[in-house]
Every structure is written in C-alpha cells, then in structure tokens.
Design a protein around this motif. Structure first.
Motif, PDB file in Angstrom:
ATOM      1  N   GLY A  34       0.827  -1.204   0.000  1.00 30.71           N
ATOM      2  CA  GLY A  34       0.000   0.000   0.000  1.00 30.71           C
ATOM      3  C   GLY A  34       0.857   1.248   0.000  1.00 30.71           C
ATOM      4  N   GLY A 102      -0.093   3.109  13.340  1.00 29.22           N
ATOM      5  CA  GLY A 102      -0.693   2.640  12.088  1.00 29.22           C
ATOM      6  C   GLY A 102      -2.044   2.005  12.374  1.00 29.22           C
ATOM      7  N   SER A 103      -2.869   1.888  11.323  1.00 28.80           N
ATOM      8  CA  SER A 103      -4.157   1.236  11.591  1.00 28.80           C
ATOM      9  C   SER A 103      -3.977  -0.271  11.743  1.00 28.80           C
ATOM     10  CB  SER A 103      -5.210   1.601  10.544  1.00 28.80           C
ATOM     11  OG  SER A 103      -4.753   1.416   9.244  1.00 28.80           O
ATOM     12  N   LEU A 104      -2.787  -0.790  11.425  1.00 23.86           N
ATOM     13  CA  LEU A 104      -2.519  -2.200  11.733  1.00 23.86           C
ATOM     14  C   LEU A 104      -2.579  -2.434  13.243  1.00 23.86           C
ATOM     15  CD1 LEU A 104       0.345  -3.165   9.272  1.00 23.86           C
ATOM     16  CD2 LEU A 104      -1.895  -4.220   9.438  1.00 23.86           C
ATOM     17  N   LEU A 107      -6.145  -2.466  14.189  1.00 25.41           N
ATOM     18  CA  LEU A 107      -6.755  -3.780  13.944  1.00 25.41           C
ATOM     19  C   LEU A 107      -6.428  -4.740  15.095  1.00 25.41           C
ATOM     20  CD1 LEU A 107      -5.851  -4.295  10.167  1.00 25.41           C
ATOM     21  CD2 LEU A 107      -8.164  -4.313  11.075  1.00 25.41           C
ATOM     22  N   TYR A 128      -8.515  -6.932   2.696  1.00 30.93           N
ATOM     23  CA  TYR A 128      -7.123  -6.596   3.021  1.00 30.93           C
ATOM     24  C   TYR A 128      -6.403  -7.815   3.606  1.00 30.93           C
ATOM     25  CZ  TYR A 128      -3.363  -4.360   5.723  1.00 30.93           C
ATOM     26  OH  TYR A 128      -2.158  -4.017   6.271  1.00 30.93           O
ATOM     27  N   TYR A 175     -16.656  -6.775   9.537  1.00 36.49           N
ATOM     28  CA  TYR A 175     -15.535  -5.901   9.159  1.00 36.49           C
ATOM     29  C   TYR A 175     -15.722  -5.459   7.719  1.00 36.49           C
ATOM     30  CZ  TYR A 175     -10.747  -4.594   7.772  1.00 36.49           C
ATOM     31  OH  TYR A 175      -9.646  -3.928   7.283  1.00 36.49           O
ATOM     32  N   ILE A 177     -14.457  -2.416   4.611  1.00 39.91           N
ATOM     33  CA  ILE A 177     -13.666  -1.265   4.137  1.00 39.91           C
ATOM     34  C   ILE A 177     -14.603  -0.573   3.147  1.00 39.91           C
ATOM     35  CG2 ILE A 177     -11.464  -0.553   3.099  1.00 39.91           C
ATOM     36  CD1 ILE A 177     -10.581  -3.572   3.573  1.00 39.91           C
ATOM     37  N   ASN A 182     -10.415  -2.217  -0.324  1.00 42.25           N
ATOM     38  CA  ASN A 182      -9.161  -2.863  -0.694  1.00 42.25           C
ATOM     39  C   ASN A 182      -9.442  -4.352  -0.825  1.00 42.25           C
ATOM     40  OD1 ASN A 182      -6.583  -3.859  -0.925  1.00 42.25           O
ATOM     41  ND2 ASN A 182      -5.859  -3.134   1.053  1.00 42.25           N
ATOM     42  N   ASP A 210     -13.298   0.169   8.500  1.00 41.84           N
ATOM     43  CA  ASP A 210     -11.906   0.533   8.226  1.00 41.84           C
ATOM     44  C   ASP A 210     -11.908   1.533   7.069  1.00 41.84           C
ATOM     45  OD1 ASP A 210      -9.236   0.676   7.510  1.00 41.84           O
ATOM     46  OD2 ASP A 210      -8.870  -1.478   7.676  1.00 41.84           O
ATOM     47  N   CYS A 212      -9.493   3.426   5.790  1.00 35.23           N
ATOM     48  CA  CYS A 212      -8.094   3.694   5.443  1.00 35.23           C
ATOM     49  C   CYS A 212      -7.892   4.551   4.171  1.00 35.23           C
ATOM     50  CB  CYS A 212      -7.484   2.317   5.249  1.00 35.23           C
ATOM     51  SG  CYS A 212      -5.774   2.194   5.194  1.00 35.23           S
ATOM     52  N   TYR A 213      -8.741   4.319   3.151  1.00 30.68           N
ATOM     53  CA  TYR A 213      -8.532   4.981   1.853  1.00 30.68           C
ATOM     54  C   TYR A 213      -9.532   6.096   1.571  1.00 30.68           C
ATOM     55  CZ  TYR A 213      -5.539   1.019   1.245  1.00 30.68           C
ATOM     56  OH  TYR A 213      -4.537   0.108   1.441  1.00 30.68           O
ATOM     57  N   SER A 240      -6.296   6.109   9.058  1.00 31.20           N
ATOM     58  CA  SER A 240      -4.842   6.111   8.970  1.00 31.20           C
ATOM     59  C   SER A 240      -4.339   7.354   8.245  1.00 31.20           C
ATOM     60  CB  SER A 240      -4.416   4.861   8.188  1.00 31.20           C
ATOM     61  OG  SER A 240      -3.027   4.829   8.008  1.00 31.20           O
ATOM     62  N   SER A 242      -1.521   6.822   6.626  1.00 30.76           N
ATOM     63  CA  SER A 242      -0.596   6.139   5.708  1.00 30.76           C
ATOM     64  C   SER A 242      -0.882   6.460   4.260  1.00 30.76           C
ATOM     65  CB  SER A 242      -0.684   4.624   5.901  1.00 30.76           C
ATOM     66  OG  SER A 242      -0.118   4.257   7.123  1.00 30.76           O
ATOM     67  N   LYS A 243      -2.157   6.531   3.902  1.00 31.89           N
ATOM     68  CA  LYS A 243      -2.498   6.701   2.495  1.00 31.89           C
ATOM     69  C   LYS A 243      -2.619   8.180   2.124  1.00 31.89           C
ATOM     70  CE  LYS A 243      -2.636   2.412   3.153  1.00 31.89           C
ATOM     71  NZ  LYS A 243      -1.583   1.500   2.731  1.00 31.89           N
ATOM     72  N   ARG A 250       3.673   5.601  10.314  1.00 29.70           N
ATOM     73  CA  ARG A 250       3.004   4.667  11.225  1.00 29.70           C
ATOM     74  C   ARG A 250       2.068   5.380  12.203  1.00 29.70           C
ATOM     75  NH1 ARG A 250       2.041   1.938   8.846  1.00 29.70           N
ATOM     76  NH2 ARG A 250       1.557   0.261  10.292  1.00 29.70           N
TER      77      ARG A 250
HETATM   78  C1  LIG Z   1      -7.723  -1.708   4.546  1.00 29.39           C
HETATM   79  C2  LIG Z   1      -6.459  -1.457   5.280  1.00 29.39           C
HETATM   80  N1  LIG Z   1      -6.483  -1.311   6.610  1.00 29.39           N
HETATM   81  C3  LIG Z   1      -5.366  -1.076   7.316  1.00 29.39           C
HETATM   82  C4  LIG Z   1      -4.148  -0.978   6.692  1.00 29.39           C
HETATM   83  C5  LIG Z   1      -2.940  -0.744   7.515  1.00 29.39           C
HETATM   84  O1  LIG Z   1      -2.392   0.489   7.251  1.00 29.39           O
HETATM   85  P1  LIG Z   1      -1.468   1.304   8.260  1.00 29.39           P
HETATM   86  O2  LIG Z   1      -1.086   0.397   9.380  1.00 29.39           O
HETATM   87  O3  LIG Z   1      -0.298   1.726   7.460  1.00 29.39           O
HETATM   88  O4  LIG Z   1      -2.308   2.441   8.753  1.00 29.39           O
HETATM   89  C6  LIG Z   1      -4.056  -1.111   5.303  1.00 29.39           C
HETATM   90  C7  LIG Z   1      -2.755  -1.013   4.621  1.00 29.39           C
HETATM   91  O5  LIG Z   1      -2.590  -1.126   3.432  1.00 29.39           O
HETATM   92  C8  LIG Z   1      -5.249  -1.366   4.575  1.00 29.39           C
HETATM   93  O6  LIG Z   1      -5.229  -1.529   3.256  1.00 29.39           O
END
Ligand SMILES: Cc1ncc(COP(=O)(O)O)c(C=O)c1O
Length: 413
Positions: A34, A102-104, A107, A128, A175, A177, A182, A210, A212-213, A240, A242-243, A250
């Motif tokens: 990503g 990070g959103s990881l 999660l 994802y 869950y 997105i 994704n 989620d 994220c995008y 997040s 991140s995107k 992070r």
């Molecule tokens: C749907 C989704 N959730 C969470 C994440 C985790 O992203 P990050 O930990 O960089 O915020 C990603 C990363 O590609 C993602 O695609």
C-alpha cells in the motif's frame, strides 16, 4: 574471531508464525503493498512542521505520552475531530479517539478486545490481506461476503447472518472497508450503508469500519461513515495517515466509545505510539491537509490512467477490470488459466512484483486468476515498462495475452 551460533530453536514457543523472509531490496517494478507516491509527499510542509513544533514543544518529548496522556498527542486528536466531522460526518470528541501505530495496530487492538479462538466474524470476500492473516492467526472463522460494484452485497450479508443465527452463532463483528475498498476500489452506497446498519442492529452484531482509503476519492464525494450514520454506538471506526500522507510514519487511529477504548488502552502495551510523528502530523495537517488531498488524488488518478492504458495496450481483452473510484489499487482479472500465485515468482524474477489475488480473498477459486496492482509508488514510466514486462512473463508462462497493441505475439505457446 568467529562467534559460534546459539541455537534458539528449542526455546521458541509453539504456535509462532513462520519466520519472516529477509528483505532483498525493492523490485524494479513494484506494484505491491500500500505504498504511496514519493513525489506527492508534502516534504517541505513536513520539514517546516517538524521545525516549528519541535522549537515550540520539543521538551515535552521528555515525558511518555507528551503532555497529552496515553491516547495520543491532543492537537492531532483535535485535528481528527474536525476532519472526521467535515469529511465523514462523524461527531466525536478527542476523548473518543485513540492514536495507534498505524491502523494495523488499530486492527490488533480491536481484535484483542473482541476476539477469541473459535469466534466467527464477517468480512468482505475480497479483503485486506493484513486483516485476513490476523484472523487466521487468531483462529477466527472469517465468513466472506461477495462484493459487486456498490461494495458488499447486502442480500448475501442477510443470508450469512440468518445462516449463522440458525446455527446459534453470533458473529463478533462485520468488518468492512466501505469507502474505497481494498482491493476492489468500490464505495459502499449510502442505501447499502443504511441496510447494513439495519441488519447489524437486528442481529446484535457490531460493525468494524476501516476507512483507510477514504481520503483518496477522485470526485471527493463519499457517503457518510457508518459510524456517523449509526444511532446506536455499534460501530468502531479506524483510519490512517498512511495513504493520505505517508505509510512509514506509522500513525493511525481508532474512534470508539470510551467503554471500548478503555479496554484497548489496557492492552496497548507500547507506552504510546511514536510522538514525533504525531506532533509533525498535527502541525502540518491542521493548516494544510485539506489542500494536500486534491493534489495527491490528481496525481494518483493520472497514474491509474497510465496503468489502465498500459494494461489495455499490453494485455488487451486478457485483462479485465472495473475502474476504481479512488485509492491506489487496481483489481485485475486475467484469463481463467492464469494462476497468479504461479505468475508471482517468474514475474518477480523479471523485476515485476504483483500481489496475487488469493492473498486478498477468502475464496481461492474466485481469486485464482486475479491480481492486485498498486499504481501509487511506481513512476509513469515504470508502470508502462513493468506492465510490458509482466505481459511478456504471463505469455511465456500461461500463453496469454496472445496479442499486444493488436499485434499477434510470436513464439511461446
Ligand atoms: C484496509 C487497510 N487497513 C489497514 C491498513 C494498515 O495500514 P497502516 O497500518 O499503514 O495504517 C491497510 C494497509 O494497506 C489497509 O489496506
């Protein structure tokens, strides 16, 4: 002097995941992960933000959690309160937000407080990989719901919930997105969001959203977040930077009722996520985020156009795809005889890294001849060259595509 190797193997507890592969450098044509577009990173703005926030508040780094406590840098949470209201319709306060690494990590925290081995959750059939893998590692049964162009199919969700009910199973969450999914790039329509909330409410199952995008939509139009539409506090929302800014920072976040956040804080054992990143983001984002996003999405959209044109030229009708409504991924269907898990290695040998479909789906057959391509990080030229190289490998290994630029390929099968 040589050091004798110490054998750690007998000391490792049972159930550890397989060892990680050693990093061997970035591939020449990287369509995986990503990753973001380095050219679009607002570097000058981040440098200025780092200088000003460190000059003003740098000494607070001497304290764990700065002067903001364990939920994260308060000005960043204040920025998120405003951003989430403006963009997603979410009403919340800084106390409803927990900043995560990070959103990881978000999660992991949500899973950590809700899931136990043997539980069942509902997810999108194509999903994802990081989420699918986490569920598998936790021994959780993931029921996949197929998607169409409007996102998760509500008829299939209703049947799955009914089926679980008949078997006496209460899913721990749904869950989704929903806003630029994704890997499919779909946006769950507002009507379906209403329907999902209704179904979730009727079955007593919370929704795990989620988003994220969600910042990366070509026309910047999105339905309100499920969190915003829910009247019953049954949605956990994560997001997040991140995107929208950069994945290596992070920084992600969770929006949830304090009752749940307090349980997550209790299992967040890192004494706070990286503070400098949070300070720089808050300082940069408050004045600049809204202006940065249209520039970023304009650049991403151009790269998507380059990728789609390259696929048309190199694969012709052998590559099918729906144009995503935003984001950084294209989900591509190749002819049925192509197995993208088997395409992966020879493609990598030729310098082209792809994400094979089965790693982004809970339905192996459906995803066997599909692949996910990230178009954000390669340059336009790398996209064109990488797709040409991929077509060559695919032809050699699977006999397709048979034509390039409408010219019959010679040689091979
Ligand atoms: C749907 C989704 N959730 C969470 C994440 C985790 O992203 P990050 O930990 O960089 O915020 C990603 C990363 O590609 C993602 O695609």
């Amino acid at each position: 002097m040589t050091t004798a190797a110490f054998d750690f193997a007998p000391l490792l507890p049972a159930g550890l995941p397989a060892p990680a592969a050693k990093w061997t450098g970035l591939p020449t044509y990287n369509f995986t992960g990503g990753n973001n577009d380095g050219e679009e990173l607002p570097l000058d703005g981040l440098i200025a933000a780092a200088n000003s926030v460190l000059a003003r508040e740098g000494r607070t780094l001497a304290t764990y959690g700065l002067a903001s406590g364990p939920q994260g840098y308060r000005p960043l949470r204040a920025f998120l309160v405003e951003k989430l209201k403006r963009d997603a319709g979410i009403t919340c306060t800084p106390d409803n937000i927990l900043i995560a690494s990070g959103s990881l990590q978000a999660l992991d925290l949500v899973n950590g407080v809700l899931l136990a081995r043997g539980d069942t959750v509902i997810i999108e059939q194509e999903c994802y990989q990081g989420s699918i893998n986490r569920l598998a590692r936790l021994g959780v049964n993931a029921v996949g719901i197929p998607l169409d162009r409007d996102g998760m199919r509500m008829d299939a969700l209703a049947s799955a919930l009914d089926d679980l009910k008949r078997r006496g199973v209460r899913a721990k969450y749904i869950y989704t997105i929903p806003t630029v999914q994704n890997p499919t790039g779909t946006i769950l329509s507002q009507a379906r969001r209403v329907e999902m909330l209704k179904l979730a409410g009727a079955h007593g199952v919370p929704i795990f959203e989620d988003d994220c995008y969600a910042d990366l939509i070509w026309d910047h139009k999105r339905p309100p977040a499920l969190y915003a539409m829910s009247g019953s506090a049954n949605v956990i929302h994560i997001g997040s930077f991140s995107k929208s800014i950069a994945p290596a920072l992070r920084v992600g976040y969770i929006v949830a009722p304090w009752e749940l956040l307090s349980r997550m804080l209790a299992i967040k054992t890192d004494a706070g996520s990286g503070a400098l990143e949070q300070m720089v983001l808050a300082e940069y984002c408050a004045p600049h985020f809204a202006g940065h996003i249209p520039e970023l999405t304009r650049g991403l959209r151009k790269k998507l156009d380059t990728l789609m044109a390259a696929l048309d030229e190199q694969f012709g009708t052998a590559a099918e795809f729906d144009e995503p409504k935003g984001g950084i991924f294209l989900w591509v269907k190749l002819p049925d005889n192509v197995d993208t898990l088997k395409l992966y290695q020879p493609a990598l040998k030729a310098g082209v890294a792809i994400n094979p479909g089965p790693e982004w789906s809970v339905d192996r057959d459906y995803s066997k001849s599909r692949m996910r391509l990230c178009f954000a990080s390669p340059t336009h030229e790398e996209i064109r060259q990488g797709i040409a190289a991929l077509a060559g490998v695919c032809h050699r290994e699977f006999g397709v595509p048979t034509r390039i630029s409408n010219v019959e390929r010679t040689g091979g099968r």
